[in-house]
Design an enzyme around this catalytic site. Structure first.
Site, PDB file in Angstrom:
ATOM      1  N   GLU A  58      15.449 -44.308  -5.879  1.00  0.00           N
ATOM      2  CA  GLU A  58      14.450 -44.021  -4.841  1.00  0.00           C
ATOM      3  C   GLU A  58      14.909 -44.471  -3.469  1.00  0.00           C
ATOM      4  O   GLU A  58      14.242 -44.218  -2.464  1.00  0.00           O
ATOM      5  CB  GLU A  58      13.103 -44.662  -5.199  1.00  0.00           C
TER       6      GLU A  58
ATOM      7  N   SER B 134      15.362 -42.846 -13.218  1.00  0.00           N
ATOM      8  CA  SER B 134      14.135 -42.105 -12.984  1.00  0.00           C
ATOM      9  C   SER B 134      13.994 -41.944 -11.472  1.00  0.00           C
ATOM     10  O   SER B 134      13.994 -42.938 -10.743  1.00  0.00           O
ATOM     11  CB  SER B 134      12.938 -42.862 -13.562  1.00  0.00           C
TER      12      SER B 134
ATOM     13  N   ARG C 127      -3.158  -1.210  -6.517  1.00  0.00           N
ATOM     14  CA  ARG C 127      -2.200  -2.313  -6.576  1.00  0.00           C
ATOM     15  C   ARG C 127      -2.537  -3.152  -7.798  1.00  0.00           C
ATOM     16  O   ARG C 127      -3.642  -3.048  -8.336  1.00  0.00           O
ATOM     17  CB  ARG C 127      -2.271  -3.175  -5.309  1.00  0.00           C
TER      18      ARG C 127
ATOM     19  N   MET D   7      -5.720  -7.142   8.436  1.00  0.00           N
ATOM     20  CA  MET D   7      -5.118  -6.322   9.475  1.00  0.00           C
ATOM     21  C   MET D   7      -5.940  -5.059   9.661  1.00  0.00           C
ATOM     22  O   MET D   7      -7.066  -5.002   9.225  1.00  0.00           O
ATOM     23  CB  MET D   7      -3.668  -6.073   9.141  1.00  0.00           C
TER      24      MET D   7
ATOM     25  N   ARG E  96       7.851 -50.076 -15.390  1.00  0.00           N
ATOM     26  CA  ARG E  96       8.497 -50.498 -14.146  1.00  0.00           C
ATOM     27  C   ARG E  96       8.148 -51.945 -13.850  1.00  0.00           C
ATOM     28  O   ARG E  96       6.964 -52.301 -13.840  1.00  0.00           O
ATOM     29  CB  ARG E  96       8.034 -49.613 -12.991  1.00  0.00           C
TER      30      ARG E  96
ATOM     31  N   TYR F 218      13.350 -34.930 -18.239  1.00  0.00           N
ATOM     32  CA  TYR F 218      11.890 -34.882 -18.277  1.00  0.00           C
ATOM     33  C   TYR F 218      11.306 -35.034 -16.879  1.00  0.00           C
ATOM     34  O   TYR F 218      11.975 -35.493 -15.952  1.00  0.00           O
ATOM     35  CB  TYR F 218      11.319 -35.977 -19.201  1.00  0.00           C
TER      36      TYR F 218
ATOM     37  N   ARG G  58      -3.142   3.160   8.591  1.00  0.00           N
ATOM     38  CA  ARG G  58      -3.501   1.988   7.774  1.00  0.00           C
ATOM     39  C   ARG G  58      -2.368   0.980   7.709  1.00  0.00           C
ATOM     40  O   ARG G  58      -1.225   1.332   7.469  1.00  0.00           O
ATOM     41  CB  ARG G  58      -3.828   2.435   6.347  1.00  0.00           C
TER      42      ARG G  58
ATOM     43  N   CYS H 276       9.560 -39.494 -11.712  1.00  0.00           N
ATOM     44  CA  CYS H 276       8.228 -40.067 -11.900  1.00  0.00           C
ATOM     45  C   CYS H 276       7.407 -40.063 -10.616  1.00  0.00           C
ATOM     46  O   CYS H 276       6.357 -40.678 -10.560  1.00  0.00           O
ATOM     47  CB  CYS H 276       8.327 -41.476 -12.455  1.00  0.00           C
TER      48      CYS H 276
ATOM     49  N   HIS I 248     -15.796  -8.536   1.129  1.00  0.00           N
ATOM     50  CA  HIS I 248     -14.817  -9.399   1.790  1.00  0.00           C
ATOM     51  C   HIS I 248     -14.883 -10.819   1.239  1.00  0.00           C
ATOM     52  O   HIS I 248     -13.877 -11.423   0.865  1.00  0.00           O
ATOM     53  CB  HIS I 248     -15.063  -9.395   3.298  1.00  0.00           C
TER      54      HIS I 248
ATOM     55  N   GLY J 292      -8.395  -7.211   4.366  1.00  0.00           N
ATOM     56  CA  GLY J 292      -9.196  -7.200   5.587  1.00  0.00           C
ATOM     57  C   GLY J 292      -8.567  -7.922   6.762  1.00  0.00           C
ATOM     58  O   GLY J 292      -9.198  -8.076   7.795  1.00  0.00           O
TER      59      GLY J 292
ATOM     60  N   ARG K 180       3.126 -48.549 -14.345  1.00  0.00           N
ATOM     61  CA  ARG K 180       3.202 -49.534 -13.264  1.00  0.00           C
ATOM     62  C   ARG K 180       2.637 -50.848 -13.776  1.00  0.00           C
ATOM     63  O   ARG K 180       1.640 -50.850 -14.508  1.00  0.00           O
ATOM     64  CB  ARG K 180       2.392 -49.078 -12.059  1.00  0.00           C
TER      65      ARG K 180
ATOM     66  N   LYS L 186       0.831  -1.199   0.000  1.00  0.00           N
ATOM     67  CA  LYS L 186       0.000   0.000   0.000  1.00  0.00           C
ATOM     68  C   LYS L 186       0.867   1.250   0.000  1.00  0.00           C
ATOM     69  O   LYS L 186       0.654   2.160  -0.802  1.00  0.00           O
ATOM     70  CB  LYS L 186      -0.907  -0.028   1.232  1.00  0.00           C
TER      71      LYS L 186
ATOM     72  N   GLY M 257      12.356 -41.705  -8.193  1.00  0.00           N
ATOM     73  CA  GLY M 257      11.076 -42.004  -7.553  1.00  0.00           C
ATOM     74  C   GLY M 257      11.028 -41.175  -6.290  1.00  0.00           C
ATOM     75  O   GLY M 257      11.401 -41.614  -5.206  1.00  0.00           O
ATOM     76  N   THR M 258      10.580 -39.942  -6.439  1.00  0.00           N
ATOM     77  CA  THR M 258      10.727 -39.006  -5.322  1.00  0.00           C
ATOM     78  C   THR M 258       9.764 -39.297  -4.175  1.00  0.00           C
ATOM     79  O   THR M 258       9.966 -38.782  -3.081  1.00  0.00           O
ATOM     80  CB  THR M 258      10.557 -37.551  -5.801  1.00  0.00           C
ATOM     81  N   ASN M 259       8.735 -40.118  -4.416  1.00  0.00           N
ATOM     82  CA  ASN M 259       7.881 -40.482  -3.277  1.00  0.00           C
ATOM     83  C   ASN M 259       8.655 -41.346  -2.293  1.00  0.00           C
ATOM     84  O   ASN M 259       8.729 -41.042  -1.100  1.00  0.00           O
ATOM     85  CB  ASN M 259       6.647 -41.262  -3.730  1.00  0.00           C
ATOM     86  N   ASP M 260       9.238 -42.440  -2.815  1.00  0.00           N
ATOM     87  CA  ASP M 260      10.016 -43.296  -1.935  1.00  0.00           C
ATOM     88  C   ASP M 260      11.280 -42.587  -1.446  1.00  0.00           C
ATOM     89  O   ASP M 260      11.706 -42.778  -0.306  1.00  0.00           O
ATOM     90  CB  ASP M 260      10.401 -44.591  -2.659  1.00  0.00           C
TER      91      ASP M 260
END
Ligand code: ADP
Ligand code: MG
Ligand code: MG
Length: 902
Positions: free
Chosen positions: A767, A786, A343, A109, A637, A874, A98, A854, A459, A107, A582, A29, A788-791
């Protein structure tokens, strides 16, 4: 910090000293008030106290040294400029105090208007306004009300009640029917309320009012609702707010005065043309709070043509200057226009795309900038389904389409009830006359928000748009009765728990649950809407920006797909291959029986017979997928989950066996199965016999899968198609595991492929942390990695992903241990570092090693940027995330200055 505490540190900036790029220091602001001042626009003079002052105050609990003196000095020069003094009994200067942080928090603050009024100066103010007592007392009562609520935590309802009482006594609903005497009486009532709650008289010293208000704005940064909003919007907690002290201008001086808010384009659809609300004879907060019904801004043209024209000119100028949609707040004081805020405005996802496209057409920005201004989260939102409306469904009311989307759910009337039912997994629609910041929890919990009052700038509308939540506002045919937990519309009563559907695009409200259909954007991705030949601004804008993103991105985007149908859909969505197919679903359904035979096999012959029966089924699955992906790579896989997942659960089996025995039936087979299940039971299956370990333990299992893949590829080649299989071995931790699987696989592939021209790559998932740390060795045996970012996240953090999110992540988020679940967005420092190490060491050992990801992270915007930075080839994600990943991969390039960051 030390420097900030010296007396010379500058904590206060006159509006003429700032500019729009100083948001960190002056808040949005303040920075924009300075920018408008320097553009020569009519901004009431004032100054800004920096966020650094706020940070210092919040850290130490007192104003930093030097602040008081600097405020004094700026106040004096403001008084000189205005020719008035704060608190002067004859001609008082009044100011507003303000809040204004770096990121807009609508709204959330506090703001106090009319600071500087007291029992004497109220008389002076009246005289200066031409003996306008009504105006003066109205201003004074507003000060006590806002000051009491904001600075001294007096419950707001008490003031509301007192106001209602006077209105009731006069038999009116309209504030404007109250005269000067009523308002003077109200001031007395307010003062009593103030005294009762604070134990002191309302402060008569203007400078004390000012200092307390500034301090309250500082403290409002840590108000509960502000903290909640920041968490929701992922705004850092330590930024603090700036404080703007602004000379008051008065929209409540009579019918030739008023106040309003406006957008330079429609923030919901992006359509060109001004959009706004105006309220005559009012002070600004009346509009934003949706307390009285406003008129469309266009009507100002009749009321005050000169101001209207000036306003349009300023809006055009602001767009030109900011090169974007702006929203503004303004006040007209007796025919003189004042700009109180601007803004770059919040907008819906659809408007973001449409406006970015328009601005390119208008030559204000280029396509790179357009790409930068939209994001994957918005695109994902545009892919949500919409209502499918046939004749059956007639709207019962129509409000303003304040935030698009289609939402159905049970009606609730309070924030608390919304939270309660949402926790039970129910969809709810929060229905209110108008929302206020205390409803935030309920708004977060609800599927959609419906209000009977307030415009596109109320609001409810502003907050819902920010959250991407469906909202219909100002549906005034609806009569909301919160205490009775019902609303009445068109003669029908809707009780708490009844289902309604609201359309945030059209503003229509329906009783019951309306079925939904795919969005236009999805239809476009599906290829059933041709952007060149339809008149749909959104689809055209999406097409244009996606095309640009595809031209810019370096990362390829693949999909995770296990079936031909998924593969086909993902391909239409732009997938350039399958990054994860899979194979476990190929062992389910009526094939379970074969798996049981495999597990129960007493000798090699029985085992081989079971595998042989599975082979043609697997091959057919792969043929279907390779056909759909003709010419594109498909990473398959090998089977990953523990085999006992394919068997019936232990308890159920035990009961069945016992019952059958009781009946004297032949249970030899069931008993064998039960024994096998007992034998294979694991305490930690995630860390047990799965992935490559299975392949090494069960002879012929991987061999059968490899053969099915190779035979399917050859079959496709014979049909004249190009299959590009990539065999991926899961859960490898040591190169020796991969080497063993590889040796067997290569032998089978050579045998099957012959001279068909089919090429099969063999690679591995990365992984297990050990694989990442020995990637140099593993790359010797892998043609691709590849991630395996979950594991990798599960094992990197030691978090059981099926358990932790429900169990304790809320606490970790609360404590700020992480800002977002590492399963949702990649943990760059830890898990991301494993990815980086493995990429570098893998490529060092084998130049040209193909790298992809993956895990779920492949479709997460922030993670996509990280994978671009690390230099992967990729990302692969679920079909619906493919467009999101394409867009973000393009954005990652333009945001790193177009350089190839590999
Ligand atoms: P928010 O950040 O919640 O929008 P603001 O600081 O913008 O809060 O203040 C709310 C309203 O108060 C504004 O819309 C504006 O109309 C009114 N207001 C603020 N300062 C002044 C002023 N100096 N003169 C007249 N009205 C003001
Ligand atoms: Mg404002
Ligand atoms: Mg895995």
């Amino acid at each position: 910090m030390a420097a900030q505490e010296t007396v010379d540190h500058k904590y206060v900036y006159d509006f003429s000293e700032g500019n729009k790029d100083l948001k960190d220091l002056l808040g949005g602001k303040g920075a924009n008030l300075a920018e408008m001042t320097n553009l020569g626009l009519p901004v009431p003079p004032g100054f800004t106290i920096t966020t650094e002052a706020c940070q210092a105050y919040l850290a130490t609990g007192r104003e930093p040294d030097g602040l008081a003196g600097q405020i004094e000095a700026h106040l004096e020069s403001l008084e000189r400029a205005m020719g008035k003094r704060l608190g002067d009994p004859q001609d008082p200067l009044l100011v507003s105090v303000r809040s204004g942080a770096k990121f807009s928090m609508p709204g959330m603050m506090e703001t106090v208007l009319n600071v500087g009024l007291n029992d004497q100066s109220v008389v002076g103010l009246s005289a200066q306004a031409g003996q306008n007592d009504r105006f003066a007392w109205d201003s004074y009562r507003r000060l006590i009300q806002m000051f009491g609520k904001t600075v001294c935590e007096v419950p707001g309802e008490e003031f509301e009640h007192a106001l209602d009482e006077i209105k009731n006594a006069k038999r009116t609903h309209n504030d404007l029917d109250l005269d000067a005497d009523d308002l003077r009486g109200l001031v007395d009532a307010y003062k009593k309320i103030f005294l009762k709650h604070t134990g002191r008289e309302f402060p008569q010293q203007p400078r004390e009012q000012l200092d307390l208000a500034i301090r309250a704005v500082f403290e409002s940064w840590n108000a509960e609702r502000a903290v909640l909003y920041r968490r929701q919007e992922r705004i850092p907690a330590d930024l603090g707010t700036a404080v703007n002290v602004v000379t008051m201008v008065f929209g409540n001086l009579g019918p030739d005065s008023g106040t309003g808010v406006a957008f330079t384009r429609d923030p919901a659809s992006g359509a060109q043309g001004i959009y706004g609300d105006y309220l005559a004879n009012a002070q600004g907060e009346d509009v934003v709070a949706g307390i009285r019904n406003t008129v469309p801004l266009q009507e100002l043209e009749q009321l005050d043509k000169a101001s209207y024209d000036e306003l349009l000119g300023i809006m055009a100028r602001l767009e030109e200057h900011y090169k974007d949609l702006c929203d503004i707040e303004f006040t007209i004081e007796r025919g003189k226009l004042w700009m109180l805020q601007t803004r770059v405005g919040k907008r819906t996802a659809a408007a973001a795309f449409v406006i970015a496209g328009q601005l390119v057409d208008e030559g204000l920005i280029d396509l790179d900038e357009a790409l930068h201004r939209v994001n994957g989260a918005q695109l994902a939102q545009l892919m949500f389904p919409r209502f499918q409306l046939d004749h059956e469904f007639q709207p019962v009311a129509k409000g303003i389409g304040a935030s698009p989307g289609a939402a159905s759910g049970a009606v609730v009337f309070t924030s608390a009830r919304a939270v309660e039912l949402a926790a039970e997994g129910k969809s709810v629609i929060l229905v209110r006359r108008e929302t206020n910041p205390d409803d935030l929890n309920g708004m977060i919990a609800a599927q959609g928000i419906l209000t009977s009052r307030g415009g596109k700038t109320s609001h409810a509308a502003v907050v819902a748009r920010g959250m991407g939540k469906t909202c219909v506002s100002g549906a005034d045919e609806i009569e909301v009765n919160v205490p009775a937990k019902r609303f009445v519309v068109a003669g029908q009563t809707v009780n708490e728990g009844d289902v309604v559907s609201i359309d945030g695009t059209t503003g229509k409200v329906y009783l019951g649950e309306v079925p939904v259909m795919p969005s236009e954007v999805v239809q476009y991705f599906e290829g059933s809407l041709d952007p060149e030949h339809i008149d749909n601004a959104l689809v055209r804008a999406v097409h244009r920006i996606m095309t640009h993103a595809d031209g810019r991105r370096r990362l390829a985007v693949r999909t995770n797909a296990d079936t031909g149908a998924d593969a086909a859909r993902a391909r239409r969505f732009g997938a350039e291959g399958i990054g994860l197919c899979r194979t476990e679903h190929m062992f389910l359904g009526d094939r379970r029986e074969l798996v049981e035979r495999l597990i129960l096999a007493r000798d090699a012959d029985e085992r081989e017979a079971a595998l042989e029966a599975l082979l043609p089924l697997q091959r057919a699955d792969f043929v279907e997928i390779f056909r759909e992906m003709d010419g594109l790579p498909v990473t398959v896989r090998l089977i990953d989950p523990p085999l006992h997942e394919f068997l019936p659960p232990l308890e159920q089996l035990a009961v069945n066996v016992a019952v059958a025995q009781e009946r004297g039936e032949d249970v030899a087979k069931e008993e064998a199965l039960l024994a096998a299940v007992r034998r294979m039971h694991e305490e930690n299956p995630m860390l047990g016999l799965r992935g490559v370990r299975l392949g090494l333990v069960i002879p012929g299992l991987f061999a059968m899968q490899v053969r099915a893949i190779a035979e399917a590829a050859v079959a496709c080649a014979r049909e004249g198609r190009v299959a590009k299989p990539e065999i991926m071995v899961p859960l490898v931790g040591a190169v020796q595991e991969l080497e063993t699987v590889r040796a067997e696989a290569e032998r089978i592939i050579a045998e099957v492929v012959g001279d068909s021209g089919v090429e099969v790559l063999i690679g591995t998932m990365i992984e297990v942390p050990r694989a990442a740390l020995t990637a140099g060795q593993i790359a010797e045996a892998a043609e691709f990695f590849s991630f395996g970012t979950n594991d990798l996240t599960q094992m990197g953090w030691g978090f059981s992903r099926d358990d932790v999110e429900g169990a304790f992540f809320w606490r970790y988020l609360e404590l700020g241990i992480f800002g977002i679940s590492p399963f949702e967005s990649i943990d760059r420092d830890g898990v991301g570092r494993l990815v980086r190490i493995a990429s570098e060491e893998g490529r060092a050992a084998r130049p040209g090693l193909k790298l992809g990801v993956c895990g779920e992270h492949g479709g997460d915007p922030d993670s996509v940027h990280f994978f671009h930075e690390v230099g992967l080839d990729y990302v692969s994600c679920s079909p619906f995330r493919v467009p999101v990943a394409r867009l973000e991969a393009g954005r990652a390039v333009v945001e790193t200055g177009g350089s190839d960051s590999r």
